[in-house]
Design a protein around this motif. Structure first.
Motif, PDB file in Angstrom:
ATOM      1  N   ALA A   1       0.829  -1.206   0.000  1.00  0.00           N
ATOM      2  CA  ALA A   1       0.000   0.000   0.000  1.00  0.00           C
ATOM      3  C   ALA A   1       0.862   1.255   0.000  1.00  0.00           C
ATOM      4  O   ALA A   1       0.579   2.230  -0.715  1.00  0.00           O
ATOM      5  N   LEU A   2       1.928   1.234   0.794  1.00  0.00           N
ATOM      6  CA  LEU A   2       2.837   2.380   0.815  1.00  0.00           C
ATOM      7  C   LEU A   2       3.567   2.540  -0.513  1.00  0.00           C
ATOM      8  O   LEU A   2       3.868   3.670  -0.936  1.00  0.00           O
ATOM      9  N   GLU A   3       3.872   1.422  -1.175  1.00  0.00           N
ATOM     10  CA  GLU A   3       4.469   1.505  -2.514  1.00  0.00           C
ATOM     11  C   GLU A   3       3.536   2.245  -3.457  1.00  0.00           C
ATOM     12  O   GLU A   3       3.973   3.043  -4.294  1.00  0.00           O
ATOM     13  N   GLY A   4       2.234   1.961  -3.326  1.00  0.00           N
ATOM     14  CA  GLY A   4       1.255   2.671  -4.153  1.00  0.00           C
ATOM     15  C   GLY A   4       1.224   4.152  -3.851  1.00  0.00           C
ATOM     16  O   GLY A   4       1.119   4.987  -4.758  1.00  0.00           O
ATOM     17  N   VAL A   5       1.320   4.493  -2.559  1.00  0.00           N
ATOM     18  CA  VAL A   5       1.373   5.905  -2.162  1.00  0.00           C
ATOM     19  C   VAL A   5       2.618   6.567  -2.750  1.00  0.00           C
ATOM     20  O   VAL A   5       2.562   7.689  -3.271  1.00  0.00           O
ATOM     21  N   TYR A   6       3.721   5.846  -2.681  1.00  0.00           N
ATOM     22  CA  TYR A   6       4.976   6.401  -3.214  1.00  0.00           C
ATOM     23  C   TYR A   6       4.863   6.661  -4.710  1.00  0.00           C
ATOM     24  O   TYR A   6       5.245   7.742  -5.198  1.00  0.00           O
ATOM     25  N   LEU A   7       4.356   5.693  -5.467  1.00  0.00           N
ATOM     26  CA  LEU A   7       4.237   5.867  -6.921  1.00  0.00           C
ATOM     27  C   LEU A   7       3.300   7.028  -7.251  1.00  0.00           C
ATOM     28  O   LEU A   7       3.563   7.801  -8.181  1.00  0.00           O
ATOM     29  N   ALA A   8       2.205   7.139  -6.489  1.00  0.00           N
ATOM     30  CA  ALA A   8       1.281   8.258  -6.718  1.00  0.00           C
ATOM     31  C   ALA A   8       1.975   9.585  -6.438  1.00  0.00           C
ATOM     32  O   ALA A   8       1.792  10.576  -7.167  1.00  0.00           O
ATOM     33  N   ALA A   9       2.779   9.609  -5.379  1.00  0.00           N
ATOM     34  CA  ALA A   9       3.483  10.842  -5.029  1.00  0.00           C
ATOM     35  C   ALA A   9       4.538  11.199  -6.078  1.00  0.00           C
ATOM     36  O   ALA A   9       4.695  12.374  -6.428  1.00  0.00           O
ATOM     37  N   THR A  10       5.263  10.214  -6.587  1.00  0.00           N
ATOM     38  CA  THR A  10       6.282  10.523  -7.598  1.00  0.00           C
ATOM     39  C   THR A  10       5.659  11.016  -8.898  1.00  0.00           C
ATOM     40  O   THR A  10       6.295  11.763  -9.645  1.00  0.00           O
ATOM     41  N   SER A  11       4.421  10.591  -9.161  1.00  0.00           N
ATOM     42  CA  SER A  11       3.772  11.082 -10.383  1.00  0.00           C
ATOM     43  C   SER A  11       3.582  12.599 -10.336  1.00  0.00           C
ATOM     44  O   SER A  11       3.497  13.266 -11.375  1.00  0.00           O
ATOM     45  N   LEU A  12       3.526  13.174  -9.113  1.00  0.00           N
ATOM     46  CA  LEU A  12       3.372  14.619  -8.968  1.00  0.00           C
ATOM     47  C   LEU A  12       4.616  15.381  -9.445  1.00  0.00           C
ATOM     48  O   LEU A  12       4.549  16.578  -9.698  1.00  0.00           O
ATOM     49  N   LEU A  13       5.737  14.672  -9.548  1.00  0.00           N
ATOM     50  CA  LEU A  13       6.961  15.323 -10.015  1.00  0.00           C
ATOM     51  C   LEU A  13       6.819  15.837 -11.446  1.00  0.00           C
ATOM     52  O   LEU A  13       7.603  16.686 -11.871  1.00  0.00           O
ATOM     53  N   TRP A  14       5.844  15.295 -12.167  1.00  0.00           N
ATOM     54  CA  TRP A  14       5.674  15.690 -13.559  1.00  0.00           C
ATOM     55  C   TRP A  14       4.593  16.743 -13.747  1.00  0.00           C
ATOM     56  O   TRP A  14       4.281  17.125 -14.880  1.00  0.00           O
ATOM     57  N   LEU A  15       4.000  17.217 -12.644  1.00  0.00           N
ATOM     58  CA  LEU A  15       3.024  18.293 -12.762  1.00  0.00           C
ATOM     59  C   LEU A  15       3.741  19.605 -13.048  1.00  0.00           C
ATOM     60  O   LEU A  15       4.899  19.804 -12.688  1.00  0.00           O
ATOM     61  N   THR A  16       3.034  20.526 -13.660  1.00  0.00           N
ATOM     62  CA  THR A  16       3.651  21.798 -14.032  1.00  0.00           C
ATOM     63  C   THR A  16       3.909  22.695 -12.840  1.00  0.00           C
ATOM     64  O   THR A  16       4.675  23.638 -12.912  1.00  0.00           O
ATOM     65  N   SER A  17       3.244  22.399 -11.708  1.00  0.00           N
ATOM     66  CA  SER A  17       3.477  23.201 -10.512  1.00  0.00           C
ATOM     67  C   SER A  17       3.511  22.290  -9.295  1.00  0.00           C
ATOM     68  O   SER A  17       2.705  21.376  -9.177  1.00  0.00           O
ATOM     69  N   GLN A  18       4.436  22.532  -8.382  1.00  0.00           N
ATOM     70  CA  GLN A  18       4.569  21.720  -7.174  1.00  0.00           C
ATOM     71  C   GLN A  18       4.644  22.626  -5.936  1.00  0.00           C
ATOM     72  O   GLN A  18       5.524  22.509  -5.099  1.00  0.00           O
ATOM     73  N   GLY A  19       3.751  23.535  -5.848  1.00  0.00           N
ATOM     74  CA  GLY A  19       3.773  24.471  -4.731  1.00  0.00           C
ATOM     75  C   GLY A  19       4.517  25.750  -5.104  1.00  0.00           C
ATOM     76  O   GLY A  19       4.206  26.832  -4.639  1.00  0.00           O
ATOM     77  N   HIS A  20       5.534  25.616  -5.914  1.00  0.00           N
ATOM     78  CA  HIS A  20       6.237  26.754  -6.494  1.00  0.00           C
ATOM     79  C   HIS A  20       6.182  26.594  -8.005  1.00  0.00           C
ATOM     80  O   HIS A  20       5.871  25.525  -8.525  1.00  0.00           O
ATOM     81  N   GLU A  21       6.515  27.655  -8.686  1.00  0.00           N
ATOM     82  CA  GLU A  21       6.521  27.575 -10.143  1.00  0.00           C
ATOM     83  C   GLU A  21       7.613  26.618 -10.592  1.00  0.00           C
ATOM     84  O   GLU A  21       8.770  26.741 -10.215  1.00  0.00           O
ATOM     85  N   ALA A  22       7.246  25.594 -11.372  1.00  0.00           N
ATOM     86  CA  ALA A  22       8.198  24.617 -11.887  1.00  0.00           C
ATOM     87  C   ALA A  22       8.452  24.905 -13.360  1.00  0.00           C
ATOM     88  O   ALA A  22       7.537  24.885 -14.177  1.00  0.00           O
ATOM     89  N   GLU A  23       9.683  25.167 -13.673  1.00  0.00           N
ATOM     90  CA  GLU A  23      10.061  25.501 -15.043  1.00  0.00           C
ATOM     91  C   GLU A  23      10.304  24.232 -15.841  1.00  0.00           C
ATOM     92  O   GLU A  23      11.002  23.321 -15.394  1.00  0.00           O
ATOM     93  N   ALA A  24       9.699  24.153 -17.028  1.00  0.00           N
ATOM     94  CA  ALA A  24       9.920  23.006 -17.897  1.00  0.00           C
ATOM     95  C   ALA A  24      11.322  23.103 -18.500  1.00  0.00           C
ATOM     96  O   ALA A  24      11.654  24.081 -19.161  1.00  0.00           O
ATOM     97  N   ARG A  25      12.136  22.080 -18.222  1.00  0.00           N
ATOM     98  CA  ARG A  25      13.510  22.063 -18.728  1.00  0.00           C
ATOM     99  C   ARG A  25      13.838  20.681 -19.263  1.00  0.00           C
ATOM    100  O   ARG A  25      13.316  19.666 -18.802  1.00  0.00           O
ATOM    101  N   SER A  26      14.705  20.640 -20.240  1.00  0.00           N
ATOM    102  CA  SER A  26      15.151  19.355 -20.761  1.00  0.00           C
ATOM    103  C   SER A  26      16.206  18.782 -19.826  1.00  0.00           C
ATOM    104  O   SER A  26      16.888  19.513 -19.099  1.00  0.00           O
ATOM    105  N   LEU A  27      16.340  17.462 -19.849  1.00  0.00           N
ATOM    106  CA  LEU A  27      17.385  16.845 -19.043  1.00  0.00           C
ATOM    107  C   LEU A  27      18.765  17.308 -19.495  1.00  0.00           C
ATOM    108  O   LEU A  27      19.707  17.335 -18.696  1.00  0.00           O
TER     109      LEU A  27
END
Length: 380
Positions: free
Chosen positions: A163-189
């Motif tokens: 269950a915690l693994e599921g929580v972790y995966l859901a949380a990591t998916s937020l890394l790809w949102l355009t905003s994470q509490g602060h303005e997140a700039e889209a940048r290439s690797l």
């Protein structure tokens, strides 16, 4: 104690076949798949019932045997899966299943298998004649109850960790949102890290520590020591702490991670390019990015080649992937929160592993009669 049975069914009399399989390492008999009868190869199948003993004769070396439960009751197997029933006046099916989990039984089964490859076959007569400890039925029932209590605790811990693994995966998916509490700039690797391969020549008589990259962003694996003369490469890449390292092959499996301190100075072939992070990128945050299925999908979309297992992801293609990058302080906060979830998962997994070992030792002691059942019940 056991008798082989054959509940033969003609495929032409079926509309579909619910196939059963037997997982390795006493993972259980399960409903594997359902297929239309017209797609079944062969003319005969064999029906299994609850409490039957079923094993895969080709994978006895992998402890592929189990007892049928409700979910596989009525399923079918081929003749590669012998089916046996027990004498209910002599032995309980649940007690048989407990015996299957012991190292002594698994070792004996593997030793009786015949053939020249790993898939050695175990004949029914040899399987059925493996000696086991056979106490009275009431004692068998008590052993099953005690072992089951420990097993239930393991199941609860596994479920909690999953269950915690599921929580972790859901949380990591937020890394790809355009905003994470602060303005997140889209940048290439390519903007947040650069290819920076340090190579060292392979010298005979010099010992090197070899690293491999695990799938799903799960880190590195120590592949042991090698002598410089024992490799076809004249030079190999040196990996450094906090670098990003990936494996070119099978990119869709997510072979990418950030190098932890304990792997600093390890070597890998040129199939494992390394990248140095920009100063405004937190390595902990990047490690979690490497754990996201979204990144693996982006990697898969960029692989080149025509043969599936030999397709490669080149460094410049990885660097073309774009993602939202928040300021470093925000990266560090996100990494701290995700680290905490991972830490909880690790603690639970460790506890479950410890309980499994306790269960194995308890079961072995009970069957060998070096542990008294009454004292075992008090302990549980």
């Amino acid at each position: 104690m056991t008798t082989q049975v054959s509940r033969e069914v003609r495929v032409e009399d079926l509309t579909e076949a619910r196939y059963a399989g037997v997982r390795w390492h006493v993972g259980g008999v399960y409903h594997r798949e359902t297929v239309p009868a017209e797609k079944v190869k062969g003319k005969l199948l064999y029906r299994i019932k609850r409490d039957d003993i079923v094993y895969n004769r080709m994978w006895a070396t992998k402890a592929s045997f189990g007892v049928v439960k409700d979910d596989a009751d009525g399923c079918y197997v081929t003749n590669d899966f012998p089916v046996l029933t027990v004498n209910p006046e002599a032995i309980l099916p649940a007690y048989v299943e407990a015996i299957f989990h012991t190292a002594s039984f698994q070792s004996e089964a593997a030793g009786r298998a015949v053939g020249t490859t790993e898939r050695r076959r175990l004949h029914v007569r040899d399987f059925a004649n493996i000696p086991v400890v056979l106490p009275p039925l009431p004692v068998q029932a008590r052993i099953v109850e005690v072992i089951g209590a420990v097993g239930d605790l393991v199941t609860v811990l596994d479920a909690e960790a999953d269950a915690l693994e599921g929580v972790y995966l859901a949380a990591t998916s937020l890394l790809w949102l355009t905003s994470q509490g602060h303005e997140a700039e889209a940048r290439s690797l390519g903007d947040v890290m650069h290819l920076d391969v340090m190579r060292t020549p392979m010298k005979a008589g010099t010992v090197y520590r070899l690293a491999g990259v695990l799938n799903a962003g799960k880190g590195l694996v120590d592949k042991g020591e090698i002598d410089g003369a024992d490799t076809e490469y004249t030079a190999m890449n040196v990996i450094r702490e906090n670098q990003v390292v990936m494996r070119k092959l099978t990119a869709w499996e997510g072979p990418i991670t950030v190098v932890p301190p304990e792997f600093d100075g390890f070597v890998a072939s040129n199939e494992f390019p390394t990248f140095t992070l920009a100063g405004d990128i937190d390595p902990g945050w990047m490690r979690h990015v490497c754990r996201t299925p979204r990144l693996w999908a982006e990697m898969q979309n960029r692989v080149v080649g025509t043969v599936q297992r030999r397709k490669r992801l080149n460094p410049d293609q990885l660097l073309s992937v774009a993602l939202p990058v928040p300021p470093r302080p925000e990266q560090e906060k996100v990494a701290e929160a995700l680290d905490a979830i991972e830490g909880q998962i690790a603690v639970i997994r460790t506890e479950a592993t410890s309980l499994r070992k306790t269960r194995e030792a308890l079961l072995s002691g009970l069957l060998a009669r070096t542990i008294d059942i009454e004292s075992a019940e008090l302990g549980v």
